[in-house]
Design an enzyme around this catalytic site. Structure first.
Site, short mmCIF file in Angstrom:
data_model
loop_
_atom_site.label_atom_id
_atom_site.label_comp_id
_atom_site.label_asym_id
_atom_site.label_seq_id
_atom_site.Cartn_x
_atom_site.Cartn_y
_atom_site.Cartn_z
N ARG A 14 25.20 111.62 15.51
CA ARG A 14 26.03 111.20 16.63
C ARG A 14 25.30 111.30 17.97
NH1 ARG A 14 31.23 113.90 18.93
NH2 ARG A 14 32.38 112.13 19.77
N SER A 47 18.55 110.70 27.63
CA SER A 47 19.30 111.17 28.81
C SER A 47 20.40 112.16 28.42
CB SER A 47 19.90 109.98 29.56
OG SER A 47 20.72 109.21 28.71
N ASN A 52 31.70 113.40 25.46
CA ASN A 52 30.77 114.43 24.98
C ASN A 52 31.28 115.85 25.10
OD1 ASN A 52 28.93 112.37 24.49
ND2 ASN A 52 27.85 112.62 26.43
N HIS A 69 31.09 107.85 10.17
CA HIS A 69 32.31 108.62 9.97
C HIS A 69 32.55 108.98 8.52
CE1 HIS A 69 33.83 107.24 14.15
NE2 HIS A 69 32.76 107.98 14.18
#
Ligand code: HEM
Ligand SMILES: *[C@@H]1O[C@H](CO)[C@@H](O)[C@H](O)[C@H]1NC(C)=O
Ligand SMILES: *[C@@H]1O[C@H](CO)[C@@H](O)[C@H](O)[C@H]1NC(C)=O
Length: 329
Positions: free
Chosen positions: A68, A82, A100, A202
């Site tokens: 992820r 980043s 996040n 998932h």
């Protein structure tokens, strides 16, 4: 690793890195390539694999979390590392952006991989590239397909919380929103289903109650039995349960496979956004295909994750090779 091997490859890395720098300087618009570090760091892949393997052996969910991280990096101004930058009093990064915060994890494992790699090939391998390799190794270790990883990305000197809020689609998204988020980074509906939407991602990992509560309580489009089961672990509108975890794919929660498609066909996606891919719309036929064919699923997943890895990478003389993934040099 034996210390003689380490010091041999260490001096080789120092020698070859000098040549690589010259090459990089010469071509500012370099492309990603499969053999980018073959000469400058021949031990790169086994070094990453060893550290990722150890982390997943300690905690299986870590494989999902690491995959992820690559997604959440690439969707925000490209695959440029980043997401790894820490907030400081004078710098706001992406770690506390809405998609996040309290949710992405695995940064310590990235640190471990980085320090192992710096030990054998100092100053050569970008954090952005490490995320790409770590994602591949995680999928393989969890039982998914292997693919060759394109490399040569460089690390961003900045991050954008606003872009992270904006670019990563929330689990309340409808199909239209999912498609447009993918289009914004140059990916299409096939990538969405064959890869993101296919919930190949998932098929491993967990979701917090806060992300599926509305869906199991308030929507009629979900399998009744699944809704009842999930309500037990997510008892009410009370935010005290927000962080309770449930598997995204209840059939095989820590294996990477195509079982999530059966779930969708049976209306058992855990997230609203998941079930949007099988809702009578344009994604249905791909979901059906992948539910029948693990081969088609693996093949398309590999194509899509490679395409995602190409999203707006920094190459050539742009960006930098961070010494520590958590801060700019
Ligand atoms: C299509 C849009 C997507 C949406 C709306 C979405 C949303 C979510 C949400 C809400 C969670 C649970 C997070 C939590 O409760 O803390 C999750 C978990 C996860 N997502 Fe996605 N996701 C999407 C696409 C993707 C893609 C493209 C990937 C990978 C390439 C991915 C990989 C994962 C993984 C592996 C987990 C489990 C993480 C863990 O267990 O730590 N997702 N996603
Ligand atoms: C991003 O979202 C978070 C959480 O909703 C919010 O606190 C923050 O101010 C947003 N940041 C930007 C730059 O929009
Ligand atoms: C379901 O919807 C109702 C009415 O819109 C709302 O009051 C309630 O909070 C929702 N339930 C959950 C668990 O979100």
């Amino acid at each position: 690793m034996a210390s003689s091997t380490t010091s041999a490859s260490f001096s080789m890395a120092v020698l070859t890195s000098a040549c690589v720098w010259v090459l990089i300087g010469a071509s500012a618009s370099a492309q990603l390539s499969f053999d980018y570090y073959t000469r400058s760091c021949p031990v790169l892949f086994p070094t990453v694999r060893l550290t990722v393997g150890a982390a997943i052996a300690r905690e299986a969910q870590m494989g999902a979390s690491l995959l992820r991280l690559f997604f959440h990096d690439c969707f925000v101004n490209g695959c440029d590392g980043s997401i790894l930058l820490d907030d400081t009093p004078t710098f706001t990064g992406e770690k506390n952006a809405a998609p996040n915060v309290h949710s992405v994890q695995g940064f310590e494992v990235v640190d471990q991989v980085k320090s192992a790699v710096e030990g054998v090939c100092p100053g050569i391998i970008s954090c952005a590239d490490l995320l790409a390799i770590i994602a591949r190794d995680s999928v393989v270790i969890l039982g998914g397909p292997w693919w060759p990883v394109k490399l040569g990305r460089r690390d961003a000197r900045s991050a954008s919380q606003a872009a992270a809020n904006e670019s990563i689609p929330p689990p309340t998204s409808d199909l239209k929103k999912l498609i447009s988020s993918f289009q914004n980074v140059g990916l299409n509906i096939r990538d969405l289903v064959a890869f993101a939407g296919n919930f190949s991602p998932h098929t491993v990992g967990l979701s917090r109650c806060t992300n599926f509560r509305d869906w199991v309580y308030n929507e009629t489009d979900i399998d009744v039995l699944l809704a009842q089961t999930r309500k037990l672990g997510c008892p009410g509108v009370n935010s005290i349960d927000d962080d309770n975890l449930a598997p995204l794919d209840f059939r095989s929660p820590i294996t990477f496979d195509h079982s999530c498609y059966y779930n969708l066909v049976q209306r058992r996606g855990l997230l609203h956004s998941d079930q949007q891919l099988f809702n009578g719309g344009p994604a249905d036929s791909l979901v059906k295909l992948y539910s029948r064919s693990p081969v088609a699923f693996d093949k398309d997943f590999v194509v899509s994750i490679t395409r995602m890895g190409d999203v707006k990478s920094l190459t050539g003389s742009n960006g930098e090779i961070r010494r520590n993934c958590r801060r700019v040099n």
